[in-house]
Design an enzyme around this catalytic site. Structure first.
Site, short mmCIF file in Angstrom:
data_model
loop_
_atom_site.label_atom_id
_atom_site.label_comp_id
_atom_site.label_asym_id
_atom_site.label_seq_id
_atom_site.Cartn_x
_atom_site.Cartn_y
_atom_site.Cartn_z
CG ASP A 197 17.64 -9.59 -33.26
OD1 ASP A 197 18.05 -10.13 -32.04
OD2 ASP A 197 16.09 -9.45 -33.39
CG ASP A 225 14.64 -12.00 -35.18
OD1 ASP A 225 13.87 -12.86 -35.61
OD2 ASP A 225 14.29 -10.96 -35.03
CE1 TYR A 228 17.15 -9.65 -38.47
CE2 TYR A 228 15.10 -8.35 -38.50
CZ TYR A 228 16.16 -8.85 -37.77
OH TYR A 228 16.46 -8.54 -36.57
CG HIS A 347 14.16 -14.04 -31.15
ND1 HIS A 347 15.18 -13.80 -31.55
CD2 HIS A 347 12.88 -12.97 -31.40
CE1 HIS A 347 14.91 -12.51 -32.37
NE2 HIS A 347 13.76 -12.26 -32.25
CG HIS A 357 9.83 -6.15 -29.82
ND1 HIS A 357 8.99 -6.54 -30.75
CD2 HIS A 357 11.04 -6.13 -30.22
CE1 HIS A 357 9.64 -6.45 -31.91
NE2 HIS A 357 10.96 -6.17 -31.74
CB VAL A 385 14.97 -5.36 -27.84
CG1 VAL A 385 15.01 -3.84 -27.66
CG2 VAL A 385 13.63 -5.86 -27.34
CG HIS A 386 16.65 -4.51 -33.47
ND1 HIS A 386 15.77 -4.31 -34.51
CD2 HIS A 386 16.61 -6.02 -33.55
CE1 HIS A 386 15.23 -5.59 -35.42
NE2 HIS A 386 15.84 -6.53 -34.54
FE LIG Z 1 12.85 -10.56 -33.29
#
Ligand SMILES: [Fe+2]
Ligand SMILES: *[C@@H]1O[C@H](CO)[C@@H](O)[C@H](O)[C@H]1NC(C)=O
Ligand SMILES: *[C@@H]1O[C@H](CO)[C@@H](O)[C@H](O)[C@H]1NC(C)=O
Ligand SMILES: *[C@@H]1O[C@H](CO)[C@@H](O)[C@H](O)[C@H]1NC(C)=O
Ligand SMILES: *[C@@H]1O[C@H](CO)[C@@H](O)[C@H](O)[C@H]1NC(C)=O
Ligand SMILES: *[C@@H]1O[C@H](CO)[C@@H](O)[C@H](O)[C@H]1NC(C)=O
Ligand SMILES: *[C@@H]1O[C@H](CO)[C@@H](O)[C@H](O)[C@H]1NC(C)=O
Length: 492
Positions: A197, A225, A228, A347, A357, A385-386
């Site tokens: 991400d 990811d 973006y 992912h 998520h 998940v960030h």
């Molecule tokens: Fe994602």
């Protein structure tokens, strides 16, 4: 090992760990705010000088080695010795590519196609080989038209060798270099970096800079990811270009292995864009045919002592689907006497305890988890998940709808699940966690960062996660991995 012994072992760990408690929720709090996207004029997005200069060079490992220069007479001779480059639109990838003897080079020219040929060689001053299958293509997305996206293969490379390569032949040339991996084998040390991400925010730039400063990574596993671009108005595809220029400083020297994330889908029927993964598939190639995959979104490669399976969370994986059938045939092909480490990248995480998520990975887990246990996958890397999270070795495969056995249990044959979706993104950190910490979760923290998976030999690998805001020497989470095939004992 007998099953009574393994039951005993499970009970012993349970006692040691305290069966109902999860692991550690880090108390570390990051000074944060929403990540800010780096504006178009940022230094990291600079277009290289010169007419039609190749940009967004992709793939390939080493250190900064060059500045543009003119062709030497010897290189001119190499070029003359071959017919002019004719773009070939159907590309076949040699068998060699799946073991690290080949690389795919990708780049973009903006003003005109120019040459799709790459000159390369083991000496900086004598690039004596020339790619023969280069081609380019363009695509449109809403009102955006891409530059000329080139790609070609360099094949039959020597292992463990530094190669120099040059793109932009005929017009403005640029030269880069990479180091091929060692030959596939049992006790071959190799270090994979991990980023997920990533995006193109200031935080993304710090993560990539820290990864580079760490310097241990030889190949980067990118769990999806990327740019973006889809978060910009009309999925502004210029953001795919700026992303390509941003990461070039790393990916032109060291290969990145991609998994597709949800931000790669670019499905936008409201502006007439209904072909999923269009920009991603045009820009980021994978050697999927070598592993008999029928889609660039799922494939496998062997590199050094690792067998890496890449899955697509956003393609069908139900029974009878192409991805299901491919994976079913794929696991039995893994020979742990050849590649002791079995790694899966996907992912959307299966074991995640953040309130973001949550359970999105569940349907894929239900389809595939029993294979992961049967074939003793060592580790699964996910993003989405960030934040950061590492699980215990757990599985949840006993449930049959009526028996009620639907909680994760400790399982020595199961992988460790790592969520590393903390590259920098654009949306912010995932800070909201489920409480109490579930008992499958060993460690979790909402910070940006990256990780290193350092394979030592067939039995041991060292794993470290780093926050991007600490100095590179600071290790925020770590684990010594024992190989599930060669040394399947509990990692205490
Ligand atoms: Fe994602
Ligand atoms: C694409 O359309 C958007 C919205 O109408 C506009 O803002 C943008 O300038 C257009 N871009 C191009 C390259 O025409
Ligand atoms: C990105 O990071 C690089 C290397 O640390 C630095 O030189 C550059 O100025 C940074 N750019 C931005 C826009 O933060
Ligand atoms: C597995 O790999 C080893 C080492 O290369 C080889 O000797 C063995 O024959 C392979 N096994 C199978 C079933 O292919
Ligand atoms: C987690 O807790 C549940 C309920 O107490 C238990 O059934 C399960 O075995 C535990 N799993 C692990 C991995 O400890
Ligand atoms: C955290 O997530 C839960 C579950 O979605 C939600 O009920 C709660 O309001 C969230 N807390 C914050 C501070 O956003
Ligand atoms: C594998 O590497 C580990 C960690 O460096 C070391 O302790 C172990 O002795 C090595 N095993 C073999 C068989 O070389």
């Amino acid at each position: 090992m007998s099953s009574s012994l393994s039951i005993l072992r499970v009970l012993v760990w349970a006692a040691v760990l305290g069966i109902c408690n999860g692991g550690v929720t880090s108390q570390f709090t990051r000074k944060s705010g929403k990540p800010k996207v780096m504006p178009f004029g940022s230094d990291v997005f600079a277009i290289p000088p010169g007419y039609n200069a190749p940009q967004q060079i992709g793939f390939g490992s080493c250190f900064q080695c060059h500045v543009p220069r003119a062709l030497t007479p010897a290189e001119e001779d190499v070029l003359e010795a071959f017919a002019p480059a004719v773009p070939v639109l159907v590309v076949h990838i040699t068998q060699g590519d799946d073991v690290g003897e080949g690389v795919i080079v990708m780049w973009i020219t903006q003003d005109e196609p120019g040459s799709s040929t790459v000159l390369y060689g083991t000496t900086e001053d004598d690039l004596d080989r020339r790619s023969t299958d280069g081609s380019f293509r363009t695509y449109r997305f809403f009102n955006y038209t891409s530059g000329y996206i080139h790609h070609c293969h360099l094949r039959n490379l020597k292992y463990n060798t530094k190669y120099y390569y040059m793109v932009g032949i005929g017009l403005t040339t640029r030269m880069f270099c990479f180091i091929t991996p060692p030959e596939v084998g049992l006790d071959v040390p190799y270090t994979f970096g991990l980023i997920g991400d990533l995006g193109q925010s200031y935080d993304s730039n710090v993560t990539l800079s820290q990864y580079e400063a760490n310097g241990k990574g030889q190949t980067l596993l990118m769990v999806g990811d990327l740019s973006y671009a889809d978060e910009h108005p009309y999925h502004d595809n210029r953001r795919w270009d700026t992303f390509g220029r941003f990461i070039e400083r790393n990916i032109a020297y060291q290969p990145w292995i991609w998994a597709a994330g949800n931000h790669e889908i670019d499905f936008a029927p409201e502006i007439g864009e209904t072909v999923p993964f269009k920009p991603y598939k045009h820009r980021y190639r994978t050697p999927y045919r070598v592993s008999h995959s029928t889609s660039p979104l799922w494939y496998s490669i062997k590199r050094a002592s690792a067998y890496i399976i890449v899955l697509s969370s956003y393609s069908a994986y139900g029974k009878y689907t192409p991805q299901f059938k491919w994976l079913e045939a794929e696991f039995p092909k893994v020979n742990r006497s050849e590649t002791p480490w079995l790694i899966v990248m996907l992912h959307s995480p299966w074991y995640n305890s953040y309130n973001y998520h949550y359970m999105e990975g569940e349907s894929m887990r239900v389809m595939f988890e029993s294979w992961f246990v049967k074939y003793k996958v060592d580790v699964v890397f996910a993003g989405h998940v960030h934040a950061y999270e590492r699980s215990y070795r757990v599985s949840n495969i006993a449930y049959n709808v009526v028996n009620g056995k639907c909680t994760p249990v400790f399982d020595e044959s199961a992988p460790v699940y790592i969520t590393i979706g903390d590259g920098g993104n654009l949306e912010g950190l995932a800070t909201n966690m489920t409480f109490p910490q579930p008992n499958y979760s060993a460690f979790r923290e909402a910070s940006f960062g990256y990780a290193m998976f350092e394979i030592k030999n067939r039995t041991h690998a060292y794993y470290e996660w780093h926050r991007n805001q600490d100095s590179v020497a600071v290790v925020a989470d770590s684990m010594v991995f024992y190989n599930r095939y060669w040394y399947p004992i509990h990692e205490s």
